[in-house]
Design a protein around this motif. Structure first.
Motif, PDB file in Angstrom:
ATOM      1  N   THR A  90      12.891 -17.278  79.451  1.00  0.00           N
ATOM      2  CA  THR A  90      13.354 -16.818  78.198  1.00  0.00           C
ATOM      3  C   THR A  90      14.323 -18.043  77.655  1.00  0.00           C
ATOM      4  OG1 THR A  90      15.326 -15.431  78.896  1.00  0.00           O
ATOM      5  CG2 THR A  90      12.962 -14.606  78.852  1.00  0.00           C
ATOM      6  N   GLY A  91      14.381 -18.022  76.422  1.00  0.00           N
ATOM      7  CA  GLY A  91      15.226 -19.200  75.738  1.00  0.00           C
ATOM      8  C   GLY A  91      15.116 -20.512  76.324  1.00  0.00           C
ATOM      9  N   GLY A  96      17.069 -23.316  79.944  1.00  0.00           N
ATOM     10  CA  GLY A  96      15.864 -23.123  79.747  1.00  0.00           C
ATOM     11  C   GLY A  96      14.767 -24.081  79.536  1.00  0.00           C
ATOM     12  N   THR A 145       9.493 -18.654  76.304  1.00  0.00           N
ATOM     13  CA  THR A 145       9.934 -18.140  75.043  1.00  0.00           C
ATOM     14  C   THR A 145      10.826 -18.545  74.201  1.00  0.00           C
ATOM     15  OG1 THR A 145      11.560 -16.571  75.517  1.00  0.00           O
ATOM     16  CG2 THR A 145       9.512 -15.920  76.364  1.00  0.00           C
ATOM     17  N   GLY A 146      10.839 -18.737  72.963  1.00  0.00           N
ATOM     18  CA  GLY A 146      12.188 -19.185  72.197  1.00  0.00           C
ATOM     19  C   GLY A 146      11.785 -18.550  70.706  1.00  0.00           C
ATOM     20  N   ARG A 147      12.959 -19.044  70.033  1.00  0.00           N
ATOM     21  CA  ARG A 147      12.859 -18.343  68.613  1.00  0.00           C
ATOM     22  C   ARG A 147      12.355 -19.538  67.830  1.00  0.00           C
ATOM     23  NH1 ARG A 147      17.488 -17.954  67.001  1.00  0.00           N
ATOM     24  NH2 ARG A 147      18.808 -18.503  68.533  1.00  0.00           N
ATOM     25  N   ASP A 198      12.047 -13.304  69.726  1.00  0.00           N
ATOM     26  CA  ASP A 198      13.461 -13.235  70.006  1.00  0.00           C
ATOM     27  C   ASP A 198      13.736 -12.064  70.993  1.00  0.00           C
ATOM     28  OD1 ASP A 198      16.241 -12.459  69.903  1.00  0.00           O
ATOM     29  OD2 ASP A 198      16.339 -12.876  67.804  1.00  0.00           O
ATOM     30  N   ASN A 217      15.763 -15.253  83.418  1.00  0.00           N
ATOM     31  CA  ASN A 217      16.535 -14.767  82.234  1.00  0.00           C
ATOM     32  C   ASN A 217      17.653 -15.557  81.638  1.00  0.00           C
ATOM     33  OD1 ASN A 217      15.178 -12.298  81.283  1.00  0.00           O
ATOM     34  ND2 ASN A 217      16.040 -11.478  83.477  1.00  0.00           N
ATOM     35  N   ASN A 218      17.089 -16.476  80.769  1.00  0.00           N
ATOM     36  CA  ASN A 218      17.939 -17.615  80.281  1.00  0.00           C
ATOM     37  C   ASN A 218      18.622 -17.258  78.991  1.00  0.00           C
ATOM     38  OD1 ASN A 218      19.176 -20.386  80.338  1.00  0.00           O
ATOM     39  ND2 ASN A 218      17.845 -20.332  78.559  1.00  0.00           N
ATOM     40  N   ALA A 219      17.861 -16.526  78.336  1.00  0.00           N
ATOM     41  CA  ALA A 219      18.229 -16.495  76.780  1.00  0.00           C
ATOM     42  C   ALA A 219      19.740 -15.876  76.503  1.00  0.00           C
ATOM     43  CB  ALA A 219      17.208 -15.623  75.957  1.00  0.00           C
ATOM     44  N   THR A 254      21.685  -9.823  72.707  1.00  0.00           N
ATOM     45  CA  THR A 254      20.973 -11.092  73.456  1.00  0.00           C
ATOM     46  C   THR A 254      21.351 -10.919  75.182  1.00  0.00           C
ATOM     47  OG1 THR A 254      21.297 -12.108  71.426  1.00  0.00           O
ATOM     48  CG2 THR A 254      20.491 -13.465  73.531  1.00  0.00           C
TER      49      THR A 254
END
Length: 254
Positions: free
Chosen positions: A8-9, A15, A32-34, A58, A84-86, A109
């Motif tokens: 994530t992130g 990430g 994943t990323g926004r 997100d 789990n980086n975000a 978040t």
């Protein structure tokens, strides 16, 4: 069974560095990323080394997370790892001056987003079994208080305890859980915290030889690849230049 990793992130900082490190080793990646443009560029680059599946979302959006994970392609269905980086910190003002919206964003978040990713992916990690692992990005802020840390530090204390509690619930599944706790690290994280103030960002790291995202990625790669019977519960890292401050004391001026 192939090595597949969910990060994530993934569009910046730890990430992105992890995505690059694991891609070098041939791991299949779900990123994943926004920020869609950044994610597309990264996926295109790393797809020259390995199989990559990008998800623009997100982690705070539970419904979007549920849908994206439920619809993962079959070739990415079973995971060996989750990073789990975000996460983020917003502001350094003392608690009485903070914006409640910033507090909500950090909790949503750093706590709820991490919860969503973990719970939704646990069946896939358990499906892999022995050797699978969850890497949670904590912080020394979860261990040591400092002015301006308030909710950010509290969210990282949650990450610490959640990681330990997960270990109890996952006994017998073969799935490992580790909490990585970096200290002073130079990344876009701080630019976000300082609301884009480049001068403050530069001053924070000037002459300090801070940890770099690549250092954290290398550490996480090692943790994920330790023998399957070993669990690294937590790992705290600081640059040599950083240490602990003394206790603050308010003195009577009378």
């Amino acid at each position: 069974m192939s090595n597949t990793l969910f990060i994530t992130g993934a569009t910046s900082g730890f990430g992105e560095a992890c995505a690059r490190r694991f891609a070098e080793a041939g791991w299949k990646l779900v990123l994943t990323g926004r920020r869609e443009e950044r994610l597309n560029v990264l996926c295109a680059e790393l797809s020259k080394q390995t199989e990559v599946h990008g998800l623009v979302l997100d982690v705070r959006d539970r419904q979007a997370m549920e849908q994206a994970i439920a619809n993962l392609p079959s070739s990415f269905a079973t995971l060996r790892g989750l990073i789990n980086n975000a996460g983020l910190a917003l502001g350094v003002d003392p608690a009485p001056k903070c914006d409640l919206d910033d507090w909500d964003t950090m909790v949503d978040t750093n706590v709820k987003g991490l919860m969503y990713a973990t719970r939704l992916l646990l069946p896939r990690l358990i499906g892999h079994g022995r050797g699978a692992g969850i890497i949670n990005l904590g912080s020394i802020a979860g261990n040591y208080p400092y002015p301006g840390s308030h909710v950010y530090g509290a969210t990282k204390a949650f990450v610490k305890q959640f990681s330990l509690n997960l270990r109890c619930d996952l006994q017998g599944t073969g799935v490992r859980v580790s909490n990585i706790e970096p200290g002073l690290c130079e990344s876009e994280f701080s630019l976000v915290r300082f609301a884009g103030d480049q001068e403050r960002y530069n001053a924070t790291y000037a002459g300090a030889e801070p940890i770099q995202p690549q250092d954290i990625a290398e550490t996480i790669f090692w943790v994920m690849n330790t023998p399957a019977h070993i669990n690294i519960n937590s790992l705290e890292l600081m640059p040599v230049s950083q240490t602990w401050a003394g206790f603050a004391i308010e003195r009577n001026k009378a």
